[in-house]
Design a protein around this motif. Structure first.
Motif, PDB file in Angstrom:
ATOM      1  N   ALA A 147       3.644  -3.020  -4.236  1.00  0.00           N
ATOM      2  CA  ALA A 147       3.495  -2.231  -3.138  1.00  0.00           C
ATOM      3  C   ALA A 147       2.259  -2.471  -2.118  1.00  0.00           C
ATOM      4  O   ALA A 147       2.337  -2.432  -1.052  1.00  0.00           O
ATOM      5  N   TYR A 148       1.082  -2.310  -2.968  1.00  0.00           N
ATOM      6  CA  TYR A 148       0.017  -2.488  -2.529  1.00  0.00           C
ATOM      7  C   TYR A 148      -0.339  -3.688  -1.804  1.00  0.00           C
ATOM      8  O   TYR A 148      -0.825  -3.792  -0.502  1.00  0.00           O
ATOM      9  N   ILE A 149       0.256  -4.657  -2.626  1.00  0.00           N
ATOM     10  CA  ILE A 149      -0.289  -6.144  -1.880  1.00  0.00           C
ATOM     11  C   ILE A 149       0.489  -6.516  -0.844  1.00  0.00           C
ATOM     12  O   ILE A 149       0.021  -6.732   0.039  1.00  0.00           O
ATOM     13  N   LEU A 150       1.793  -6.031  -0.808  1.00  0.00           N
ATOM     14  CA  LEU A 150       2.492  -6.295   0.458  1.00  0.00           C
ATOM     15  C   LEU A 150       2.380  -5.338   1.598  1.00  0.00           C
ATOM     16  O   LEU A 150       1.989  -5.975   2.635  1.00  0.00           O
ATOM     17  N   GLY A 151       1.951  -3.951   1.480  1.00  0.00           N
ATOM     18  CA  GLY A 151       1.769  -3.127   2.548  1.00  0.00           C
ATOM     19  C   GLY A 151       0.160  -3.102   2.871  1.00  0.00           C
ATOM     20  O   GLY A 151       0.194  -3.440   4.218  1.00  0.00           O
ATOM     21  N   ASP A 152      -0.700  -3.409   1.927  1.00  0.00           N
ATOM     22  CA  ASP A 152      -2.148  -3.469   2.558  1.00  0.00           C
ATOM     23  C   ASP A 152      -2.912  -4.555   2.499  1.00  0.00           C
ATOM     24  O   ASP A 152      -3.659  -4.880   3.574  1.00  0.00           O
ATOM     25  N   ILE A 153      -2.574  -5.397   1.706  1.00  0.00           N
ATOM     26  CA  ILE A 153      -3.026  -6.836   1.614  1.00  0.00           C
ATOM     27  C   ILE A 153      -2.620  -7.652   2.588  1.00  0.00           C
ATOM     28  O   ILE A 153      -3.099  -8.266   3.607  1.00  0.00           O
ATOM     29  N   PHE A 154      -1.197  -7.803   2.498  1.00  0.00           N
ATOM     30  CA  PHE A 154      -0.501  -8.742   3.373  1.00  0.00           C
ATOM     31  C   PHE A 154       0.111  -8.070   4.845  1.00  0.00           C
ATOM     32  O   PHE A 154       0.475  -8.690   5.445  1.00  0.00           O
ATOM     33  N   GLU A 155      -0.182  -6.639   4.840  1.00  0.00           N
ATOM     34  CA  GLU A 155       0.189  -6.069   5.992  1.00  0.00           C
ATOM     35  C   GLU A 155       1.338  -6.123   6.577  1.00  0.00           C
ATOM     36  O   GLU A 155       1.560  -6.458   7.603  1.00  0.00           O
ATOM     37  N   MET A 156       2.537  -6.144   5.599  1.00  0.00           N
ATOM     38  CA  MET A 156       3.755  -5.984   5.967  1.00  0.00           C
ATOM     39  C   MET A 156       4.291  -4.438   6.521  1.00  0.00           C
ATOM     40  O   MET A 156       3.411  -3.673   6.010  1.00  0.00           O
ATOM     41  N   THR A 157       5.240  -4.578   7.227  1.00  0.00           N
ATOM     42  CA  THR A 157       5.818  -3.039   7.687  1.00  0.00           C
ATOM     43  C   THR A 157       6.323  -2.538   6.533  1.00  0.00           C
ATOM     44  O   THR A 157       6.951  -3.198   5.643  1.00  0.00           O
ATOM     45  N   ASP A 158       6.800  -1.132   6.719  1.00  0.00           N
ATOM     46  CA  ASP A 158       7.475  -0.664   5.649  1.00  0.00           C
ATOM     47  C   ASP A 158       8.905  -1.104   5.441  1.00  0.00           C
ATOM     48  O   ASP A 158       9.205  -1.275   4.186  1.00  0.00           O
ATOM     49  N   THR A 159       9.424  -1.385   6.794  1.00  0.00           N
ATOM     50  CA  THR A 159      10.745  -1.984   6.575  1.00  0.00           C
ATOM     51  C   THR A 159      10.824  -3.482   5.911  1.00  0.00           C
ATOM     52  O   THR A 159      11.850  -3.721   5.079  1.00  0.00           O
ATOM     53  N   GLU A 160       9.870  -4.262   6.103  1.00  0.00           N
ATOM     54  CA  GLU A 160       9.876  -5.661   5.379  1.00  0.00           C
ATOM     55  C   GLU A 160       9.864  -5.472   4.263  1.00  0.00           C
ATOM     56  O   GLU A 160      10.488  -5.995   3.253  1.00  0.00           O
ATOM     57  N   ALA A 161       8.640  -4.340   3.431  1.00  0.00           N
ATOM     58  CA  ALA A 161       8.437  -4.451   2.278  1.00  0.00           C
ATOM     59  C   ALA A 161       9.542  -3.736   1.251  1.00  0.00           C
ATOM     60  O   ALA A 161       9.996  -4.020   0.418  1.00  0.00           O
ATOM     61  N   CYS A 162      10.258  -2.852   2.228  1.00  0.00           N
ATOM     62  CA  CYS A 162      11.480  -2.023   1.374  1.00  0.00           C
ATOM     63  C   CYS A 162      12.591  -3.080   1.377  1.00  0.00           C
ATOM     64  O   CYS A 162      13.349  -3.239   0.314  1.00  0.00           O
ATOM     65  N   ASP A 163      12.625  -4.073   2.294  1.00  0.00           N
ATOM     66  CA  ASP A 163      13.796  -4.955   2.123  1.00  0.00           C
ATOM     67  C   ASP A 163      13.738  -6.123   0.969  1.00  0.00           C
ATOM     68  O   ASP A 163      14.411  -6.336   0.124  1.00  0.00           O
ATOM     69  N   ILE A 164      12.325  -6.339   0.850  1.00  0.00           N
ATOM     70  CA  ILE A 164      11.872  -7.441  -0.047  1.00  0.00           C
ATOM     71  C   ILE A 164      12.149  -6.712  -1.542  1.00  0.00           C
ATOM     72  O   ILE A 164      12.616  -7.531  -2.394  1.00  0.00           O
ATOM     73  N   LEU A 165      11.498  -5.708  -1.744  1.00  0.00           N
ATOM     74  CA  LEU A 165      11.681  -4.848  -2.653  1.00  0.00           C
ATOM     75  C   LEU A 165      13.102  -4.312  -3.283  1.00  0.00           C
ATOM     76  O   LEU A 165      13.114  -3.733  -4.519  1.00  0.00           O
ATOM     77  N   GLU A 166      13.876  -4.096  -2.363  1.00  0.00           N
ATOM     78  CA  GLU A 166      15.263  -3.527  -2.480  1.00  0.00           C
ATOM     79  C   GLU A 166      15.102  -1.838  -3.133  1.00  0.00           C
ATOM     80  O   GLU A 166      15.735  -1.548  -3.910  1.00  0.00           O
ATOM     81  N   ILE A 167      14.216  -1.200  -2.250  1.00  0.00           N
ATOM     82  CA  ILE A 167      14.073   0.132  -2.731  1.00  0.00           C
ATOM     83  C   ILE A 167      13.819   1.196  -1.472  1.00  0.00           C
ATOM     84  O   ILE A 167      13.515   0.392  -0.424  1.00  0.00           O
ATOM     85  N   PRO A 168      14.218   2.276  -1.558  1.00  0.00           N
ATOM     86  CA  PRO A 168      14.272   3.039  -0.403  1.00  0.00           C
ATOM     87  C   PRO A 168      12.833   3.402   0.092  1.00  0.00           C
ATOM     88  O   PRO A 168      12.041   3.048  -0.576  1.00  0.00           O
ATOM     89  N   ALA A 169      13.040   3.607   1.649  1.00  0.00           N
ATOM     90  CA  ALA A 169      11.505   3.519   2.077  1.00  0.00           C
ATOM     91  C   ALA A 169      10.589   4.772   1.461  1.00  0.00           C
ATOM     92  O   ALA A 169       9.570   4.678   1.486  1.00  0.00           O
ATOM     93  N   GLY A 170      11.319   5.836   1.322  1.00  0.00           N
ATOM     94  CA  GLY A 170      10.668   6.970   0.672  1.00  0.00           C
ATOM     95  C   GLY A 170       9.889   6.657  -0.781  1.00  0.00           C
ATOM     96  O   GLY A 170       8.780   6.969  -0.931  1.00  0.00           O
TER      97      GLY A 170
END
Length: 274
Positions: A147-170
């Motif tokens: 979650a940290y790598i995708l969100g903060d280091i690779f700067e993905m949006t919440d929508t993109e990261a949730c889709d990749i990880l198959e988890i709810p936004a919350g």
């Protein structure tokens, strides 16, 4: 991110070996860079990269939207590293932040007695900084780490990261927040690049790093382009005026783009597809 040419993807699906090689070359760098940050060890990252590329190639027939092939391949890589990849050498140490802080406290020394040339000293500083920050990420559990790598280091949006990880936004936002807090708390109390009040410096970690074989005198073990990356003192100057949480992210983003051993990797994979 991975960028695939739809024409090349279709050619590979039709059995073109040249197209297959082109896809491997396009994906190997992004996959390897993700794997390095997840596993913090070059050999483990290269092994995982090979497994992921084989998984991508063998599932090309399942792909439905050619224009989204790159995003589809990155999802495969992220999910593999978050869920199914074998434990890496650093992960097997099972250190949390407390254990890692204790290790950093051990054996710190002035590197003057090492008789390094200026070039060797500067390279060692960069190797220590990169290796330390990668190992720090491994103190996070895999769900928090990805979650940290995708969100903060690779700067993905919440929508993109949730889709990749198959988890709810919350769930994703909760994991990212917990990871940010853990990383920031650790760096603020430990890392002198992050905070002038912290006692651990890259220079004083050179001696134990050489003694334990984590780095080698005059040799870059992480990246052939290491010499071109910022020195710790330059990173420190760049982050000095940032907010506390932003400093942690900026230090981690300053790590280099890691380069896999392409020729060997491509040959090993193509060898499995006659």
């Amino acid at each position: 991110m991975i960028i695939f040419d739809p024409v090349t993807v279709e050619a590979a699906r039709q059995g073109s070996r040249a197209a297959l090689e082109e896809l491997i070359n396009a994906a190997s760098g992004p996959v390897f860079n993700l794997a390095m940050r997840m596993l913090a060890h070059r050999q483990d990252a290269e092994d995982a990269t090979q497994e992921i590329l084989i998984k991508i190639i063998t599932h090309l027939g399942d792909l439905r939207e050619m224009e989204l092939a790159g995003a589809w391949a990155f999802r495969i890589a992220s999910r593999h590293l978050a869920k199914t990849a074998r434990l890496g050498r650093v992960e097997k140490m099972r250190w949390g932040f407390k254990e890692y802080a204790a290790d950093l406290d051990h054996g710190q020394a002035d590197p003057a007695h090492l008789d390094l040339t200026d070039a060797e000293h500067q390279l060692a500083l960069k190797e220590v900084k990169v290796g330390c920050t990668l190992a720090m990420l491994v103190c996070l559990s895999r769900p928090l780490r990805i979650a940290y790598i995708l969100g903060d280091i690779f700067e993905m949006t919440d929508t993109e990261a949730c889709d990749i990880l198959e988890i709810p936004a919350g769930t994703y936002r909760q994991r990212l927040r917990r990871a940010r807090n853990s990383i920031t708390d650790f760096m603020q109390s430990t890392c002198s690049i992050h905070s002038a009040a912290a006692t651990c410096s890259c220079a004083r970690r050179i001696t134990p790093a050489l003694q334990t074989g984590r780095i080698a005198k005059g040799i870059t073990g992480l990246n052939a382009d290491q010499i071109g990356t910022l020195a710790p003192k330059d990173v420190q100057r760049n982050v000095a005026n940032l907010e506390t949480a932003q400093r942690s992210v900026s230090i981690l983003r300053s790590n280099p783009r890691f380069v896999p051993s392409m020729t060997a990797l491509v040959e090993q994979i193509l060898h499995q597809f006659p």
